[in-house]
Design a protein around this motif. Structure first.
Motif, short mmCIF file in Angstrom:
data_model
loop_
_atom_site.label_atom_id
_atom_site.label_comp_id
_atom_site.label_asym_id
_atom_site.label_seq_id
_atom_site.Cartn_x
_atom_site.Cartn_y
_atom_site.Cartn_z
N ASN A 149 0.80 -1.23 0.00
CA ASN A 149 0.00 0.00 0.00
C ASN A 149 0.83 1.28 0.00
OD1 ASN A 149 -2.87 1.12 0.32
ND2 ASN A 149 -1.78 2.16 1.97
N SER A 150 1.72 1.43 0.95
CA SER A 150 2.46 2.70 1.05
C SER A 150 3.35 2.90 -0.18
CB SER A 150 3.30 2.74 2.33
OG SER A 150 4.26 1.70 2.35
N GLY A 173 -1.66 0.52 5.61
CA GLY A 173 -0.96 -0.68 5.18
C GLY A 173 -0.88 -1.70 6.30
N THR A 220 -8.16 6.54 3.63
CA THR A 220 -7.18 7.63 3.69
C THR A 220 -7.59 8.82 2.82
OG1 THR A 220 -5.88 6.46 2.00
CG2 THR A 220 -5.21 6.17 4.28
N ASP A 225 -0.94 6.51 5.29
CA ASP A 225 -0.79 5.42 4.32
C ASP A 225 -0.04 4.23 4.94
OD1 ASP A 225 -2.03 6.83 2.12
OD2 ASP A 225 -0.25 8.08 2.10
N LEU A 226 0.95 4.53 5.76
CA LEU A 226 1.64 3.46 6.48
C LEU A 226 0.68 2.78 7.44
CD1 LEU A 226 4.30 2.00 7.22
CD2 LEU A 226 4.68 3.79 8.94
N ARG A 280 1.22 9.48 9.58
CA ARG A 280 1.57 8.59 8.46
C ARG A 280 0.37 7.71 8.12
NH1 ARG A 280 6.87 6.28 11.27
NH2 ARG A 280 5.56 6.77 13.07
N PRO A 328 8.43 6.26 0.35
CA PRO A 328 7.16 5.84 0.96
C PRO A 328 7.17 6.11 2.47
CG PRO A 328 8.09 4.10 -0.42
CD PRO A 328 9.15 5.13 -0.27
N GLN A 329 5.97 6.29 3.01
CA GLN A 329 5.87 6.49 4.46
C GLN A 329 6.40 5.25 5.17
OE1 GLN A 329 1.82 7.50 5.47
NE2 GLN A 329 1.89 9.44 4.37
N HIS A 376 2.95 6.04 -2.72
CA HIS A 376 4.12 6.89 -2.96
C HIS A 376 4.36 7.08 -4.45
CE1 HIS A 376 8.18 8.46 -2.95
NE2 HIS A 376 8.59 7.41 -3.63
#
Length: 389
Positions: free
Chosen positions: A64-65, A330, A120, A326-327, A324, A196-197, A69
């Motif tokens: 995902n992250s 994920g 998100t 997106d992290l 964060r 990426p995060q 990104h």
């Protein structure tokens, strides 16, 4: 003074993207019995379709992250919908069980990517109003879930050999969204130079992620095996299974639509406690019931309790992720994947050895763990009181 928010075109686009995948999830449950009969497989082999969905969610969690990104949330959502549509086509067109299990992997990956970016994207768009609007969007998805269940169930009842056509109904709608509702003038995404995060997350986040895992595990334990519990307790016909899924899905739709307005003045952690308590009461009645009508009503109440737990616990995790999102999503997808893959399997294993009624005591234990995590690790996620246009 409360301000007014509304469902703008962006809200509808994201909500309808999500509705495509929830239609499939609603159809996926009743399709398993039909698919098993078509392929003449054992329960264990047929159950690998659900396991494949869980593995797909885990893979999506890792990816995902990185996808966000590289492509941005908007394009990642469309990529997820494209992979999902490919999986659905293979699932419907294939006869060998090996191919349908593989198709479930592709479809499940797309489902998780769409749902991750659903949360998100709306969180970024609505800020402090996210809990209200994400839950409202989820309510639309719940209606789609019920429609998916009914579509496949009704087609199978009248035209047994054409049940797969019901699943394909979502594909023209997905194409409509892409060609006519997509924002063709959106700003081009430029990947961050920081990558990426990533980074370390707090102990509070990881403990809360375990609570999230327990919450998701209860949802899928109920949705996969509630029919068996009701059959065991009431002696009803196996044909009742589709209606059971409809009762549970209808409860989720009711909770997601009316819950945000009723609970809008209550902080998010307290809202989760109310939903979990409602689930606990509904499940207790379901577990003790030997009456079919009472069991259906109890399952409806249980669905109301389950309804907003995913949304609100996801927002809790975002609030604990130190900016964060997106992290965080994920990691949530990873936890959800393990919950989807393990919970129905463990409950089925316990059911084979202890009986389904005793095995189902796993559900309130998981619910209690989730509730204790909320109680002892507050998230302090802010929420504004809002009105809806």
């Amino acid at each position: 003074m409360p301000h007014t928010i509304k469902r703008d075109s962006y809200f509808w686009l994201i909500a309808l993207q999500s509705s495509c995948v929830t239609f499939f999830l609603g159809a996926f449950g009743p399709s398993q019995a039909l698919l098993r009969a078509d392929q003449n497989t054992s329960l264990t082999v047929a159950g690998l379709h659900g396991t494949s969905m869980g593995v797909a969610a885990i893979l999506a969690g890792y990816a995902n992250s990185h996808l966000v990104h590289k492509f941005g949330r908007s394009r990642t959502g469309w990529i997820g919908l494209a992979i999902f549509s490919f999986g659905v086509i293979i699932f419907v067109a294939s006869k060998p069980v090996q191919l349908t299990i593989l198709a479930a992997l592709f479809a499940g990956f797309g489902v998780s990517v769409v749902i991750n970016n659903f949360v998100t994207s709306l969180t970024a768009h609505y800020g402090k109003n996210a809990a209200y609007m994400v839950t409202k969007a989820n309510a639309i998805g719940s209606v789609s879930f019920v429609l998916g269940t009914l579509t496949v169930g009704l087609i199978a009842d009248s035209f047994r050999e054409f049940w797969r056509i019901g699943i394909l109904a979502l594909l023209p709608f997905a194409l409509y969204l892409f060609f006519f509702r997509r924002d063709k003038n959106e700003v081009e995404h430029i990947p961050s130079e920081e990558g990426p995060q990533g980074g370390k997350l707090s102990a509070h986040f990881w403990i809360s992620l375990f609570g999230f895992f327990c919450s998701i595990a209860t949802e899928f334990a109920i949705s996969f095996w509630a029919a068996v519990l009701i059959l065991d307790r009431t002696g009803a016909s196996p044909a009742i299974s589709t209606l059971v899924v409809v009762a549970f899905g209808s409860g989720m739709a009711i909770g997601r639509w009316f819950g945000p307005a009723i609970l809008k003045n209550i902080e998010i952690d307290s809202q989760i406690k109310i939903y979990m308590s409602t689930q606990f009461v509904g499940f207790a009645v379901l577990w003790f019931s030997h009456n079919l009508t009472i069991s259906f009503l109890a399952l409806l109440v249980t669905g109301i309790g389950v309804s907003s737990q995913f949304t609100l616990t996801s927002l809790r995790l975002i609030g604990l992720s130190d900016g964060r999102p997106d992290l965080s999503m994920g990691k949530s997808s990873l936890a959800a994947g393990f919950a989807i893959g393990l919970s129905p399997f463990v409950l089925g294993l316990l059911g084979d050895n202890l009986g389904i009624s005793r095995a189902y005591l796993m559900v309130p234990v998981l619910s209690l763990i989730s509730l204790l995590v909320i109680q002892f690790i507050p998230s302090h996620v802010e929420q504004e009181v809002e009105l809806q246009k």
